[in-house]
Design an enzyme around this catalytic site. Structure first.
Site, PDB file in Angstrom:
ATOM      1  N   CYS A   1      -1.617 -10.460  17.676  1.00 42.15           N
ATOM      2  CA  CYS A   1      -1.196 -11.249  16.513  1.00 42.15           C
ATOM      3  C   CYS A   1       0.327 -11.400  16.508  1.00 42.15           C
ATOM      4  CB  CYS A   1      -1.683 -10.541  15.248  1.00 42.15           C
ATOM      5  SG  CYS A   1      -1.040 -11.228  13.711  1.00 42.15           S
ATOM      6  N   HIS A   2       0.807 -12.392  15.761  1.00 42.83           N
ATOM      7  CA  HIS A   2       2.256 -12.636  15.674  1.00 42.83           C
ATOM      8  C   HIS A   2       3.037 -11.444  15.154  1.00 42.83           C
ATOM      9  CE1 HIS A   2       1.290 -16.888  16.235  1.00 42.83           C
ATOM     10  NE2 HIS A   2       2.494 -16.914  16.742  1.00 42.83           N
ATOM     11  N   THR A   3       2.416 -10.677  14.280  1.00 39.58           N
ATOM     12  CA  THR A   3       3.142  -9.548  13.697  1.00 39.58           C
ATOM     13  C   THR A   3       3.464  -8.494  14.754  1.00 39.58           C
ATOM     14  OG1 THR A   3       1.916 -10.006  11.701  1.00 39.58           O
ATOM     15  CG2 THR A   3       3.129  -7.958  11.741  1.00 39.58           C
TER      16      THR A   3
ATOM     17  N   HIS B   1      -2.998  -4.283  15.610  1.00 41.78           N
ATOM     18  CA  HIS B   1      -3.603  -4.087  14.287  1.00 41.78           C
ATOM     19  C   HIS B   1      -4.830  -4.979  14.081  1.00 41.78           C
ATOM     20  CE1 HIS B   1      -0.949  -7.533  13.863  1.00 41.78           C
ATOM     21  NE2 HIS B   1      -1.683  -7.913  12.836  1.00 41.78           N
ATOM     22  N   GLU B   2      -5.309  -5.647  15.151  1.00 38.65           N
ATOM     23  CA  GLU B   2      -6.472  -6.519  14.962  1.00 38.65           C
ATOM     24  C   GLU B   2      -7.646  -5.934  15.758  1.00 38.65           C
ATOM     25  OE1 GLU B   2      -5.610 -11.049  14.129  1.00 38.65           O
ATOM     26  OE2 GLU B   2      -6.623 -10.926  16.056  1.00 38.65           O
TER      27      GLU B   2
ATOM     28  N   CYS C   1      -8.751   1.834  -1.024  1.00 42.29           N
ATOM     29  CA  CYS C   1      -9.137   3.196  -1.410  1.00 42.29           C
ATOM     30  C   CYS C   1     -10.237   3.154  -2.451  1.00 42.29           C
ATOM     31  CB  CYS C   1      -7.926   3.982  -1.912  1.00 42.29           C
ATOM     32  SG  CYS C   1      -7.400   3.567  -3.591  1.00 42.29           S
TER      33      CYS C   1
ATOM     34  N   CYS D   1      -7.236   3.277  -6.689  1.00 44.06           N
ATOM     35  CA  CYS D   1      -5.904   3.046  -7.277  1.00 44.06           C
ATOM     36  C   CYS D   1      -5.978   1.893  -8.284  1.00 44.06           C
ATOM     37  CB  CYS D   1      -4.874   2.756  -6.185  1.00 44.06           C
ATOM     38  SG  CYS D   1      -5.020   1.130  -5.435  1.00 44.06           S
TER      39      CYS D   1
ATOM     40  N   CYS E   1      -6.812  -1.376  -6.600  1.00 44.90           N
ATOM     41  CA  CYS E   1      -8.193  -1.469  -6.113  1.00 44.90           C
ATOM     42  C   CYS E   1      -9.170  -1.673  -7.268  1.00 44.90           C
ATOM     43  CB  CYS E   1      -8.573  -0.227  -5.312  1.00 44.90           C
ATOM     44  SG  CYS E   1      -7.971  -0.258  -3.614  1.00 44.90           S
TER      45      CYS E   1
ATOM     46  N   CYS F   1      -3.865  -2.497  -2.004  1.00 44.96           N
ATOM     47  CA  CYS F   1      -4.114  -1.066  -2.292  1.00 44.96           C
ATOM     48  C   CYS F   1      -2.812  -0.280  -2.204  1.00 44.96           C
ATOM     49  CB  CYS F   1      -5.123  -0.521  -1.277  1.00 44.96           C
ATOM     50  SG  CYS F   1      -5.412   1.248  -1.415  1.00 44.96           S
TER      51      CYS F   1
ATOM     52  N   ARG G   1       0.387   3.281   1.077  1.00 47.12           N
ATOM     53  CA  ARG G   1       1.401   2.286   1.434  1.00 47.12           C
ATOM     54  C   ARG G   1       2.691   2.888   1.986  1.00 47.12           C
ATOM     55  NH1 ARG G   1       0.546  -2.844   0.140  1.00 47.12           N
ATOM     56  NH2 ARG G   1       2.378  -4.171  -0.089  1.00 47.12           N
TER      57      ARG G   1
ATOM     58  N   CYS H   1      -7.391  -9.344  10.993  1.00 48.22           N
ATOM     59  CA  CYS H   1      -6.146  -9.917  10.465  1.00 48.22           C
ATOM     60  C   CYS H   1      -6.257 -11.428  10.311  1.00 48.22           C
ATOM     61  CB  CYS H   1      -4.942  -9.532  11.325  1.00 48.22           C
ATOM     62  SG  CYS H   1      -3.394 -10.225  10.696  1.00 48.22           S
TER      63      CYS H   1
ATOM     64  N   ARG I   1      -5.900 -17.296  20.226  1.00 46.88           N
ATOM     65  CA  ARG I   1      -5.915 -15.841  20.250  1.00 46.88           C
ATOM     66  C   ARG I   1      -6.244 -15.293  21.640  1.00 46.88           C
ATOM     67  NH1 ARG I   1      -3.376 -14.736  16.454  1.00 46.88           N
ATOM     68  NH2 ARG I   1      -3.877 -13.259  14.787  1.00 46.88           N
TER      69      ARG I   1
END
Ligand SMILES: NC(=O)c1ccc[n+]([C@@H]2O[C@H](COP(=O)([O-])OP(=O)(O)OC[C@H]3O[C@@H](n4cnc5c(N)ncnc54)[C@H](O)[C@@H]3O)[C@@H](O)[C@H]2O)c1
Ligand SMILES: [Zn+2]
Ligand SMILES: [Zn+2]
Length: 367
Positions: A40-42, A62-63, A92, A95, A98, A106, A110, A169, A362
């Site tokens: 991904c771009h991130t 992260h994907e 979670c 919180c 959530c 959430c 964090r 993502c 992708r």
């Protein structure tokens, strides 16, 4: 255990695939064997060094999608053998955010996640005794990952994991922008700026919501063709005069819903100005560069346009990712069209090069 992972050693330099150590899952955590992970771009944004909150060394990615191999004490949400999609945006369930249906942000983990740690403030990743920080709470450019159980969405075992990973993502971000954040109404007119993974997902989301007209705007003819495949009824080449052209297409009023998925603040402004007076809603999903601001003439707001942002498509991951995966299995979402390249972990830098060259939508790493 020892495993192979792609480590960001130095900003702006290629990732280095190497053997690192992964410790056992602690309380509330699970060990996942990754089967596939989208690029991904991130990941690229952090690797390049442009991201002001980035750090190194870290294992990017992260994907991810994979299979739970083991769980630590007090784990109730997943069990060994479960097929899971990783969630950089956890749920979670307890919180204040959530418990509200107004947001998916959430708050539980964090702070530690942003610093590169698991919820207890330590890492499971290391190399020769030196800790390596996690990335986005996921670090899925690796054969295995340890994640908090609240950061895993249990999906149908029937879903091929090399497709399911895209829901971790990009795809959920786009689909959810239309389905959760904007809540597009049937029969409406939508305009989507950008036909990358996120914009194409938004086009598909507008279609699933029953939009009558879906106009997609991009600079690439190839990508506009993909947008038609996802349900766009009209396509336009972007540019300075695109707002005027959209107004012409919509009896001078603009669209009921507009979506921005380019990360360019000038396009964000176009998306605001293409929204209809009275009730037009502009949803911003693109991530702008550091310090950039969005310019809006206030009159646009006074006359009834609204602007909102959407992170991870407003999706509460553990609840909604499995539902979206089920819609894919039911034939409602064409995931295959997004996968342009399949690569191995050793080719991870090729995945970045393809993305920089805008070659395909992708690349999926298969382990
Ligand atoms: N909000 C979130 O949670 C979230 C999650 C993932 C990604 N993102 C962000 O969403 C954005 C899109 O991600 P992506 O993976 O789809 O990126 P991408 O680069 O694949 O797609 C962007 C598209 O915008 C098009 N574009 C560029 N300039 C344009 C213009 N002037 N007019 C029309 N189209 C133009 C490009 O041709 C490209 O097809 C990025 O900013 C990314 O960082 C946000
Ligand atoms: Zn991403
Ligand atoms: Zn929460």
């Amino acid at each position: 255990m020892k495993m192979r992972a792609a480590v960001l050693e130095e900003f702006g330099a290629p990732l280095v695939v190497q053997e690192v150590e992964l410790a056992e899952p602690q309380a509330g955590e699970a060990l996942v064997r990754l089967v596939a992970c989208g690029v991904c771009h991130t990941d690229l944004y952090t690797a390049s060094g442009v991201d002001p909150s980035g750090y190194a060394p870290t294992v990017l990615g992260h994907e991810g999608a994979g299979v739970v191999e083991a769980v630590g004490p007090d784990v109730t949400l997943v069990a060994p053998g479960d097929h899971v999609v990783t969630l950089f945006s956890p749920q979670c369930g307890e919180c204040i955010h959530c418990r509200s249906d107004k947001t998916n942000l959430c708050l539980a983990i964090r702070e530690q996640q942003n610093k590169g740690y698991l919820p207890d403030g330590t890492t499971r990743l290391s190399r020769a005794g030196e800790p390596i920080r996690h990335f986005m709470g996921t670090s899925t450019f690796a054969e295995y990952a340890v994640l908090p159980q609240i950061a895993l969405a249990k999906v149908s075992p029937e879903a091929p994991l090399d497709r399911a990973c895209l829901f971790a993502c990009g795809l959920t971000t786009g689909l959810g922008a239309a389905m959760n954040t904007a809540k597009v109404e049937a029969g409406s007119t939508c305009v989507v700026f950008g036909a990358g993974m996120v914009g194409l997902g938004a086009v598909a989301g507008c279609r699933l919501q029953g939009a009558e007209r879906i106009v997609c705007v991009d600079l690439s003819d190839e990508r506009l063709a993909l947008a038609r495949g996802q349900g766009a009824t009209e396509t336009l080449t972007g540019g300075e005069d695109v707002v005027e052209r959209i107004l012409e297409l919509t009896d001078g009023f603009g669209a009921d819903y507009t979506f921005e998925a380019t990360g360019n603040v000038k396009v964000m402004r176009q998306a605001v100005e293409s929204a209809r007076m009275g009730w037009g809603l502009c949803t911003v999903a693109g991530v702008a560069g550091k310090g950039e601001t969005l310019d809006i003439v206030p009159r646009y707001l006074i006359t009834g346009r609204r602007v909102c942002g959407s992170s991870f498509g407003g999706a509460k991951g553990r609840d909604q990712v499995p539902q979206l995966v089920d819609r894919y299995l039911a034939g409602d979402i064409d995931v295959d069209a997004f996968i342009s390249h399949r690569i191995t972990l050793d080719d991870i830098n090729t995945g970045f090069e393809l993305m920089e060259a805008q070659d395909g939508i992708r690349s999926v790493v298969e382990f």
